[in-house]
Design a protein around this motif. Structure first.
Motif, PDB file in Angstrom:
ATOM      1  N   ALA A  19       0.821  -1.217   0.000  1.00 14.17           N
ATOM      2  CA  ALA A  19       0.000   0.000   0.000  1.00 14.17           C
ATOM      3  C   ALA A  19       0.853   1.264   0.000  1.00 14.17           C
ATOM      4  O   ALA A  19       0.552   2.210  -0.738  1.00 14.17           O
ATOM      5  CB  ALA A  19      -0.942  -0.013   1.199  1.00 14.17           C
ATOM      6  N   LEU A  20       1.914   1.292   0.801  1.00 14.44           N
ATOM      7  CA  LEU A  20       2.744   2.491   0.851  1.00 14.44           C
ATOM      8  C   LEU A  20       3.461   2.707  -0.481  1.00 14.44           C
ATOM      9  O   LEU A  20       3.512   3.832  -0.992  1.00 14.44           O
ATOM     10  CB  LEU A  20       3.761   2.405   1.999  1.00 14.44           C
ATOM     11  N   GLY A  21       3.972   1.659  -1.060  1.00 11.94           N
ATOM     12  CA  GLY A  21       4.614   1.774  -2.360  1.00 11.94           C
ATOM     13  C   GLY A  21       3.647   2.271  -3.419  1.00 11.94           C
ATOM     14  O   GLY A  21       3.999   3.086  -4.283  1.00 11.94           O
ATOM     15  N   LEU A  22       2.424   1.797  -3.352  1.00 11.95           N
ATOM     16  CA  LEU A  22       1.384   2.234  -4.280  1.00 11.95           C
ATOM     17  C   LEU A  22       1.138   3.731  -4.142  1.00 11.95           C
ATOM     18  O   LEU A  22       1.088   4.468  -5.129  1.00 11.95           O
ATOM     19  CB  LEU A  22       0.107   1.443  -3.988  1.00 11.95           C
ATOM     20  N   LEU A  23       1.006   4.194  -2.901  1.00 11.09           N
ATOM     21  CA  LEU A  23       0.741   5.606  -2.660  1.00 11.09           C
ATOM     22  C   LEU A  23       1.915   6.492  -3.057  1.00 11.09           C
ATOM     23  O   LEU A  23       1.727   7.571  -3.617  1.00 11.09           O
ATOM     24  CB  LEU A  23       0.400   5.826  -1.184  1.00 11.09           C
ATOM     25  N   LEU A  24       3.123   6.044  -2.751  1.00 14.61           N
ATOM     26  CA  LEU A  24       4.299   6.872  -3.020  1.00 14.61           C
ATOM     27  C   LEU A  24       4.686   6.895  -4.497  1.00 14.61           C
ATOM     28  O   LEU A  24       5.417   7.787  -4.927  1.00 14.61           O
ATOM     29  CB  LEU A  24       5.486   6.389  -2.186  1.00 14.61           C
ATOM     30  N   ASN A  25       4.215   5.934  -5.262  1.00 14.79           N
ATOM     31  CA  ASN A  25       4.613   5.836  -6.662  1.00 14.79           C
ATOM     32  C   ASN A  25       3.454   5.988  -7.642  1.00 14.79           C
ATOM     33  O   ASN A  25       3.597   5.709  -8.823  1.00 14.79           O
ATOM     34  CB  ASN A  25       5.330   4.505  -6.904  1.00 14.79           C
ATOM     35  N   ALA A  47      -7.379   1.849  -6.111  1.00 20.63           N
ATOM     36  CA  ALA A  47      -7.865   0.467  -6.160  1.00 20.63           C
ATOM     37  C   ALA A  47      -7.664  -0.124  -7.550  1.00 20.63           C
ATOM     38  O   ALA A  47      -7.326  -1.304  -7.690  1.00 20.63           O
ATOM     39  CB  ALA A  47      -9.341   0.406  -5.755  1.00 20.63           C
ATOM     40  N   ALA A  48      -7.857   0.693  -8.579  1.00 14.22           N
ATOM     41  CA  ALA A  48      -7.606   0.227  -9.945  1.00 14.22           C
ATOM     42  C   ALA A  48      -6.132  -0.123 -10.110  1.00 14.22           C
ATOM     43  O   ALA A  48      -5.784  -1.197 -10.620  1.00 14.22           O
ATOM     44  CB  ALA A  48      -8.025   1.292 -10.961  1.00 14.22           C
ATOM     45  N   LEU A  49      -5.259   0.753  -9.643  1.00 16.18           N
ATOM     46  CA  LEU A  49      -3.824   0.535  -9.752  1.00 16.18           C
ATOM     47  C   LEU A  49      -3.397  -0.723  -8.987  1.00 16.18           C
ATOM     48  O   LEU A  49      -2.597  -1.515  -9.475  1.00 16.18           O
ATOM     49  CB  LEU A  49      -3.087   1.768  -9.229  1.00 16.18           C
ATOM     50  N   ALA A  50      -3.968  -0.922  -7.819  1.00 11.38           N
ATOM     51  CA  ALA A  50      -3.628  -2.085  -7.001  1.00 11.38           C
ATOM     52  C   ALA A  50      -3.996  -3.398  -7.678  1.00 11.38           C
ATOM     53  O   ALA A  50      -3.436  -4.446  -7.359  1.00 11.38           O
ATOM     54  CB  ALA A  50      -4.322  -1.991  -5.642  1.00 11.38           C
ATOM     55  N   GLN A  51      -4.924  -3.327  -8.631  1.00  6.98           N
ATOM     56  CA  GLN A  51      -5.384  -4.535  -9.319  1.00  6.98           C
ATOM     57  C   GLN A  51      -4.800  -4.670 -10.734  1.00  6.98           C
ATOM     58  O   GLN A  51      -5.250  -5.494 -11.521  1.00  6.98           O
ATOM     59  CB  GLN A  51      -6.915  -4.543  -9.395  1.00  6.98           C
ATOM     60  N   GLY A  52      -3.789  -3.849 -11.039  1.00 10.14           N
ATOM     61  CA  GLY A  52      -3.119  -3.964 -12.323  1.00 10.14           C
ATOM     62  C   GLY A  52      -3.667  -3.073 -13.420  1.00 10.14           C
ATOM     63  O   GLY A  52      -3.218  -3.156 -14.569  1.00 10.14           O
ATOM     64  N   PHE A  53      -4.628  -2.224 -13.101  1.00 10.57           N
ATOM     65  CA  PHE A  53      -5.170  -1.274 -14.064  1.00 10.57           C
ATOM     66  C   PHE A  53      -4.576   0.091 -13.761  1.00 10.57           C
ATOM     67  O   PHE A  53      -3.749   0.234 -12.880  1.00 10.57           O
ATOM     68  CB  PHE A  53      -6.703  -1.231 -13.979  1.00 10.57           C
ATOM     69  N   ASN A  54      -5.008   1.098 -14.472  1.00  4.06           N
ATOM     70  CA  ASN A  54      -4.613   2.454 -14.145  1.00  4.06           C
ATOM     71  C   ASN A  54      -5.666   3.385 -14.703  1.00  4.06           C
ATOM     72  O   ASN A  54      -6.643   2.942 -15.301  1.00  4.06           O
ATOM     73  CB  ASN A  54      -3.225   2.805 -14.678  1.00  4.06           C
ATOM     74  N   GLY A  55      -5.453   4.659 -14.496  1.00  2.51           N
ATOM     75  CA  GLY A  55      -6.423   5.623 -14.963  1.00  2.51           C
ATOM     76  C   GLY A  55      -5.922   7.032 -14.846  1.00  2.51           C
ATOM     77  O   GLY A  55      -4.777   7.283 -14.455  1.00  2.51           O
ATOM     78  N   ILE A  56      -6.803   7.928 -15.193  1.00  2.00           N
ATOM     79  CA  ILE A  56      -6.523   9.348 -15.069  1.00  2.00           C
ATOM     80  C   ILE A  56      -7.825  10.051 -14.693  1.00  2.00           C
ATOM     81  O   ILE A  56      -8.891   9.744 -15.212  1.00  2.00           O
ATOM     82  CB  ILE A  56      -5.910   9.919 -16.365  1.00  2.00           C
ATOM     83  N   TRP A  57      -7.709  10.963 -13.761  1.00  5.32           N
ATOM     84  CA  TRP A  57      -8.842  11.741 -13.283  1.00  5.32           C
ATOM     85  C   TRP A  57      -8.884  13.019 -14.106  1.00  5.32           C
ATOM     86  O   TRP A  57      -7.956  13.814 -14.073  1.00  5.32           O
ATOM     87  CB  TRP A  57      -8.626  12.039 -11.813  1.00  5.32           C
ATOM     88  N   LEU A  77     -10.557   4.689 -16.826  1.00  4.58           N
ATOM     89  CA  LEU A  77      -9.869   3.487 -16.362  1.00  4.58           C
ATOM     90  C   LEU A  77      -9.639   2.493 -17.485  1.00  4.58           C
ATOM     91  O   LEU A  77     -10.460   2.360 -18.391  1.00  4.58           O
ATOM     92  CB  LEU A  77     -10.686   2.808 -15.258  1.00  4.58           C
ATOM     93  N   GLY A  78      -8.541   1.773 -17.393  1.00  7.72           N
ATOM     94  CA  GLY A  78      -8.225   0.721 -18.348  1.00  7.72           C
ATOM     95  C   GLY A  78      -6.842   0.177 -18.073  1.00  7.72           C
ATOM     96  O   GLY A  78      -6.305   0.312 -16.972  1.00  7.72           O
ATOM     97  N   THR A  79      -6.269  -0.413 -19.087  1.00  9.27           N
ATOM     98  CA  THR A  79      -4.922  -0.954 -19.011  1.00  9.27           C
ATOM     99  C   THR A  79      -3.982   0.036 -19.689  1.00  9.27           C
ATOM    100  O   THR A  79      -4.256   0.454 -20.817  1.00  9.27           O
ATOM    101  CB  THR A  79      -4.864  -2.324 -19.720  1.00  9.27           C
ATOM    102  N   PRO A  80      -2.908   0.427 -19.011  1.00  6.27           N
ATOM    103  CA  PRO A  80      -1.995   1.403 -19.630  1.00  6.27           C
ATOM    104  C   PRO A  80      -1.377   0.853 -20.915  1.00  6.27           C
ATOM    105  O   PRO A  80      -0.946  -0.296 -20.955  1.00  6.27           O
ATOM    106  CB  PRO A  80      -0.919   1.625 -18.578  1.00  6.27           C
TER     107      PRO A  80
END
Length: 183
Positions: free
Chosen positions: A3-9, A121-131, A160-163
């Motif tokens: 979780a911390l790595g996800l937030l920091l990166n 949550a999307a990133l944690a599951q292998g997806f990504n997105g942009i707001w 949301l999707g796959t980068p």
């Protein structure tokens, strides 16, 4: 990634393709949004999933909005194509209520936190997105389409999707000295 790595990166991805989150992955994203800080448990948000046929409806809506705004052909075409930047969009509306203990600004921030939680949550599951936000969040036609009342705000569209491009797994830490002060 923990979780911390996800937030920091965390890094937004603007070039997204299929697959988009579906089923349990999408459900996890929605549930993460529902866990945003929420003073008074007002749940001041509404989520609108835009996918499949909804993309064409959203494209038509943005086309009408661009025409209403008097944009030139290039602007209208950009609006028409905007939904197709990703295979899934979640429109997030701050559904604000009059509450003596929870001011409107706090409800807006809570809805913004929901967007951030969903993107993580999307990133944690292998997806990504942009707001994305911008002019369409204030357009009358768009607001009506997402059932906004006068006191409501569209806080953004989470694409949301796959980068398409693999982003670096770490980012350079910012210099926090300019932003952090001790009282």
């Amino acid at each position: 990634m923990d979780a911390l790595g996800l937030l920091l990166n965390r890094r937004s991805a603007s070039r997204l393709t299929a697959p988009a989150p579906t089923g349990e992955a999408l459900n996890n994203i929605i549930h993460a949004g529902m866990r945003a800080p929420d003073h008074g448990t007002l749940q001041p948000w509404r989520f609108f999933i835009i996918e499949n046929e909804g993309m064409a409806r959203f494209s038509a809506l943005l086309t009408r909005a661009a025409q209403q705004e008097g944009l030139d052909e290039a602007g209208i075409e950009k609006a028409r194509q905007a939904p197709y930047r990703a295979p899934l969009i979640i429109a997030v509306v701050a559904h604000c209520t009059d509450n003596p203990k929870v001011p409107r600004w706090e409800q807006l921030v809570s809805a913004g936190c929901a967007v951030q939680a969903m993107q993580m949550a999307a990133l944690a599951q292998g997806f990504n997105g942009i707001w994305r936000s911008g002019v369409w969040t204030h357009n009358t036609l768009v607001r009506e389409a997402f059932h906004c009342r006068e006191q409501d705000e569209i806080v953004g569209f989470l694409y949301l999707g796959t980068p398409q491009l693999k982003a670096a797994t770490t980012v350079t830490p910012p210099d926090t000295d300019t932003f952090v002060h001790y009282f």
